[in-house]
Write an enzyme that holds these catalytic residues in place. Structure first.
Site, mmCIF file in Angstrom:
data_model
loop_
_atom_site.group_PDB
_atom_site.id
_atom_site.type_symbol
_atom_site.label_atom_id
_atom_site.label_comp_id
_atom_site.label_asym_id
_atom_site.label_seq_id
_atom_site.Cartn_x
_atom_site.Cartn_y
_atom_site.Cartn_z
ATOM 1 C CG ASN A 264 -1.751 1.214 1.363
ATOM 2 O OD1 ASN A 264 -1.809 2.036 0.444
ATOM 3 N ND2 ASN A 264 -2.429 1.353 2.498
ATOM 4 C CE LYS B 32 -0.057 3.040 4.809
ATOM 5 N NZ LYS B 32 0.106 3.087 6.255
ATOM 6 C CG HIS C 103 -5.648 1.921 5.263
ATOM 7 N ND1 HIS C 103 -5.174 2.819 6.186
ATOM 8 C CD2 HIS C 103 -4.672 1.001 5.072
ATOM 9 C CE1 HIS C 103 -3.947 2.449 6.538
ATOM 10 N NE2 HIS C 103 -3.627 1.354 5.876
ATOM 11 C CD GLU D 154 -2.648 5.316 6.893
ATOM 12 O OE1 GLU D 154 -2.645 5.371 5.648
ATOM 13 O OE2 GLU D 154 -1.753 4.749 7.547
ATOM 14 C CD GLU E 27 -3.246 -2.529 7.176
ATOM 15 O OE1 GLU E 27 -2.192 -2.814 6.604
ATOM 16 O OE2 GLU E 27 -3.811 -1.437 7.025
ATOM 17 N N GLY F 5 2.841 1.947 10.792
ATOM 18 C CA GLY F 5 3.820 3.016 10.653
ATOM 19 C C GLY F 5 4.536 3.363 11.952
ATOM 20 C CB SER G 12 5.473 -2.253 11.882
ATOM 21 O OG SER G 12 5.122 -0.906 12.211
#
Ligand code: 13P
Length: 252
Positions: free
Chosen positions: A9, A11, A96, A98, A168, A174, A213
């Site tokens: 991904n 992003k 996702h 985010e 996730e 991250g 991660s």
């Protein structure tokens, strides 16, 4: 037997020249993955999708990072399923964390998009995962269960079988603080149980990825767990060298 899957991904990273460079350079590693029975792909930004599709080997899966469920109309800033189909995109990441956090994407909204994608013969990659607070309260399983039940509501078992799930945990994204393989397997095993309850035996065919991660140095650990079928990788999917390392870790 579920096929392993690595999805990068990207992003909001990479310019078109950078995306093209990756696409032109990944041929050998994609062939290596495919020859070991592994599916590999990347999810560039909308503006780089065509560049990757035009320059990468046909075996590389190219996924969008979002889509709108309406075929066309007054939805400023949105991209439709026919628009993606026109350039050859067949996969789309949805839900996702985010997008849930910064764009107000809900599981209910994802459900509409998932149904529209499946009707169009495309493959949704539906993300779920809990915050650090939810994790620390020990409420991961009911939280993720609700995301799965709402996101996949009204699907037939035949449709559900085509969906890819990505677990996730938000606290691992991250942060360099990946979930242990035991934590990932515990939640992913629970998700498979929920899918079994909803859709019956086809749950055994649904691919569930871990994300958060994941790096070349730890991807193999996750693959040793029975319910984890691959990884959705952010930062470590951006360079060719690191992406190759992920494939090597996956091949084992
Ligand atoms: P990182 O691999 O950078 O932690 O990101 C995970 C992720 O959000 C993939 O969708």
């Amino acid at each position: 037997m579920r096929k392993k899957l690595l999805l990068g991904n990207w992003k909001m990273n990479k310019t078109r020249p950078e995306a093209k460079e990756f696409a032109l350079g990944c041929g050998e590693m994609v062939s290596y993955a495919v020859s070991h029975g592994i599916d590999v792909g990347v999810a560039p930004t909308f503006v780089c999708l065509d560049s990757v599709l035009d320059n990468a080997p046909g075996d590389l899966i190219v996924a969008a990072q979002n889509v709108n469920e309406h075929p066309s109309g007054a939805y400023t800033g949105e991209i439709s399923i026919p628009m993606l189909q026109e350039i050859g995109v067949k996969w789309v990441i949805l839900g996702h964390s985010e997008r849930r956090e910064y764009n107000g994407e809900t599981s209910k909204a994802c459900n509409l998009k998932i149904k529209a994608l499946l009707e169009a013969g495309m493959i949704p990659v539906y993300c779920c995962g809990e915050s650090l607070e939810t994790f620390e309260k020990g409420e991961t399983k009911p939280f993720v269960e609700e995301q799965i039940k709402t996101g996949l509501a009204d699907l037939t078992p035949e449709q559900a079988e085509k969906v890819v799930i990505a677990y996730e945990p938000i606290w691992a994204i991250g942060t360099g603080k990946s979930a242990t393989k035991e934590i990932a397997e515990d939640t992913i095993g629970h998700i498979r149980g929920v899918l079994k309850g909803l859709f019956g035996p086809v749950a055994e065919n649904i691919r569930i990825l871990y994300g958060g991660s994941v790096k070349p140095g730890n991807i193999a650990e996750y693959m040793s767990e029975p319910d984890i079928d691959g990884a959705l990788v952010g930062g470590a999917s951006l360079t060719l060298e690191s992406y190759r390392g992920l494939i090597e870790g996956l091949v084992g």
